[in-house]
Design an enzyme around this catalytic site. Sequence first.
Site, PDB file in Angstrom:
ATOM      1  N   GLY A  14       0.794  -1.227   0.000  1.00 30.06           N
ATOM      2  CA  GLY A  14       0.000   0.000   0.000  1.00 30.06           C
ATOM      3  C   GLY A  14       0.822   1.271   0.000  1.00 30.06           C
ATOM      4  O   GLY A  14       0.350   2.314   0.462  1.00 30.06           O
ATOM      5  N   SER A  15       2.029   1.229  -0.548  1.00 30.67           N
ATOM      6  CA  SER A  15       2.805   2.486  -0.577  1.00 30.67           C
ATOM      7  C   SER A  15       2.183   3.495  -1.536  1.00 30.67           C
ATOM      8  O   SER A  15       2.238   4.708  -1.291  1.00 30.67           O
ATOM      9  CB  SER A  15       4.275   2.219  -0.924  1.00 30.67           C
ATOM     10  OG  SER A  15       4.424   1.807  -2.252  1.00 30.67           O
ATOM     11  N   ASN A  16       1.559   3.010  -2.602  1.00 31.53           N
ATOM     12  CA  ASN A  16       0.828   3.945  -3.474  1.00 31.53           C
ATOM     13  C   ASN A  16      -0.411   4.489  -2.767  1.00 31.53           C
ATOM     14  O   ASN A  16      -0.748   5.670  -2.919  1.00 31.53           O
ATOM     15  CB  ASN A  16       0.451   3.266  -4.793  1.00 31.53           C
ATOM     16  CG  ASN A  16       1.603   3.292  -5.778  1.00 31.53           C
ATOM     17  OD1 ASN A  16       1.983   4.362  -6.273  1.00 31.53           O
ATOM     18  ND2 ASN A  16       2.175   2.131  -6.050  1.00 31.53           N
ATOM     19  N   ARG A  67     -15.490 -15.130  -9.789  1.00 31.59           N
ATOM     20  CA  ARG A  67     -14.984 -13.756  -9.854  1.00 31.59           C
ATOM     21  C   ARG A  67     -16.124 -12.737  -9.762  1.00 31.59           C
ATOM     22  O   ARG A  67     -16.011 -11.697  -9.120  1.00 31.59           O
ATOM     23  CB  ARG A  67     -14.233 -13.586 -11.186  1.00 31.59           C
ATOM     24  CG  ARG A  67     -13.209 -12.490 -11.202  1.00 31.59           C
ATOM     25  CD  ARG A  67     -12.499 -12.398 -12.535  1.00 31.59           C
ATOM     26  NE  ARG A  67     -11.562 -13.453 -12.826  1.00 31.59           N
ATOM     27  CZ  ARG A  67     -10.370 -13.597 -12.248  1.00 31.59           C
ATOM     28  NH1 ARG A  67      -9.972 -12.746 -11.332  1.00 31.59           N
ATOM     29  NH2 ARG A  67      -9.566 -14.576 -12.589  1.00 31.59           N
ATOM     30  N   ILE A  94      -7.559  -9.941 -11.191  1.00 28.21           N
ATOM     31  CA  ILE A  94      -8.184  -9.510 -12.446  1.00 28.21           C
ATOM     32  C   ILE A  94      -9.640  -9.192 -12.142  1.00 28.21           C
ATOM     33  O   ILE A  94     -10.303  -9.932 -11.420  1.00 28.21           O
ATOM     34  CB  ILE A  94      -8.121 -10.642 -13.495  1.00 28.21           C
ATOM     35  CG1 ILE A  94      -6.669 -11.070 -13.700  1.00 28.21           C
ATOM     36  CG2 ILE A  94      -8.838 -10.235 -14.781  1.00 28.21           C
ATOM     37  CD1 ILE A  94      -6.021 -10.675 -14.958  1.00 28.21           C
ATOM     38  N   HIS A 111       0.569   1.090 -13.023  1.00 29.39           N
ATOM     39  CA  HIS A 111       1.292  -0.104 -13.476  1.00 29.39           C
ATOM     40  C   HIS A 111       2.761   0.255 -13.613  1.00 29.39           C
ATOM     41  O   HIS A 111       3.095   1.289 -14.203  1.00 29.39           O
ATOM     42  CB  HIS A 111       0.722  -0.581 -14.808  1.00 29.39           C
ATOM     43  CG  HIS A 111       1.327  -1.864 -15.289  1.00 29.39           C
ATOM     44  ND1 HIS A 111       1.021  -3.089 -14.732  1.00 29.39           N
ATOM     45  CD2 HIS A 111       2.246  -2.116 -16.251  1.00 29.39           C
ATOM     46  CE1 HIS A 111       1.711  -4.032 -15.342  1.00 29.39           C
ATOM     47  NE2 HIS A 111       2.470  -3.481 -16.267  1.00 29.39           N
TER      48      HIS A 111
HETATM   49  C1  GAR Z   1       3.292  -1.183  -7.390  1.00 30.70           C
HETATM   50  O1  GAR Z   1       4.562  -1.222  -8.003  1.00 30.70           O
HETATM   51  C2  GAR Z   1       2.204  -1.183  -8.445  1.00 30.70           C
HETATM   52  O2  GAR Z   1       2.526  -0.416  -9.572  1.00 30.70           O
HETATM   53  C3  GAR Z   1       2.143  -2.649  -8.798  1.00 30.70           C
HETATM   54  O3  GAR Z   1       2.234  -3.307  -7.557  1.00 30.70           O
HETATM   55  C4  GAR Z   1       3.008  -2.496  -6.654  1.00 30.70           C
HETATM   56  C5  GAR Z   1       2.190  -2.276  -5.406  1.00 30.70           C
HETATM   57  O4  GAR Z   1       2.954  -1.600  -4.433  1.00 30.70           O
HETATM   58  N1  GAR Z   1       0.942  -2.962  -9.484  1.00 30.70           N
HETATM   59  C6  GAR Z   1       0.860  -3.866 -10.462  1.00 30.70           C
HETATM   60  O5  GAR Z   1       1.822  -4.513 -10.847  1.00 30.70           O
HETATM   61  C7  GAR Z   1      -0.509  -4.031 -11.074  1.00 30.70           C
HETATM   62  N2  GAR Z   1      -0.439  -4.645 -12.357  1.00 30.70           N
HETATM   63  P1  GAR Z   1       2.225  -0.865  -3.225  1.00 30.70           P
HETATM   64  O6  GAR Z   1       1.278  -1.890  -2.583  1.00 30.70           O
HETATM   65  O7  GAR Z   1       3.361  -0.503  -2.293  1.00 30.70           O
HETATM   66  O8  GAR Z   1       1.491   0.331  -3.747  1.00 30.70           O
END
Ligand code: GAR
Length: 202
Positions: A14-16, A67, A94, A111
């Site tokens: 969850g850093s984003n 799903r 997905i 992404h």
């Molecule tokens: C991030 O790098 C995001 O771009 C990627 O997963 C990571 C999650 O990090 N997402 C994908 O690859 C989706 N196709 P986070 O949990 O620290 O945000």
Amino acid sequence: MARKRVGVLISGSGSNLQALIDAASDPAYPAEIALVVSNKADAFGLQRAAKAGIATQVFDHKGYGDRESFDAAMDAALRAAGCEIVCLAGFMRILSRGFVEGWAGRMLNIHPSLLPSFKGLHPQRQALEAGVKVAGCTVHLVTPDLDDGPILEQATVPVLDSDDEAALSARILEQEHRIYPKGLALLAGGAVRIEGRRALTG
Ligand code: GAR
């Protein structure tokens, strides 16, 4: 203008999500995080949300027959929380066509590649294996096709000779944290116009 209520879907660190929470702590930011949904009960992002006083819900995909019913449960929670925009932030499931169509034009993904290159899993590894000299990340609107959809923001980073997957991923992640809040601000602020495959934001 009223801030748009946003639901964030996560599966991990969850850093984003944290970058979006931090951006939304500014009252002038056009969006607020109303709900965080995870398909994993142990996702660290849930703790980040709780610390920020944001409601959380866990839907374990293993508990659903298919799903569609899993997606329907998430959809109901997002709508009950009054969400107007959904952000996928490291959500590693997905999504069904029905769910995606229900949020058409109102769902963003980040992404870790310069789309349309390196869709799917392990895009940073794909970039290293392809030998590209520039990598990066993309914020885009979600359409039913995986890692497709009009692009709102991109950022580039160099690929260094010394890079392994972890080093490149960390360099890209720093840029993700910069551009995801920018992309969400564009959408929430009503600045996005779609023409064909292009998202015009000027
Ligand atoms: C991030 O790098 C995001 O771009 C990627 O997963 C990571 C999650 O990090 N997402 C994908 O690859 C989706 N196709 P986070 O949990 O620290 O945000």
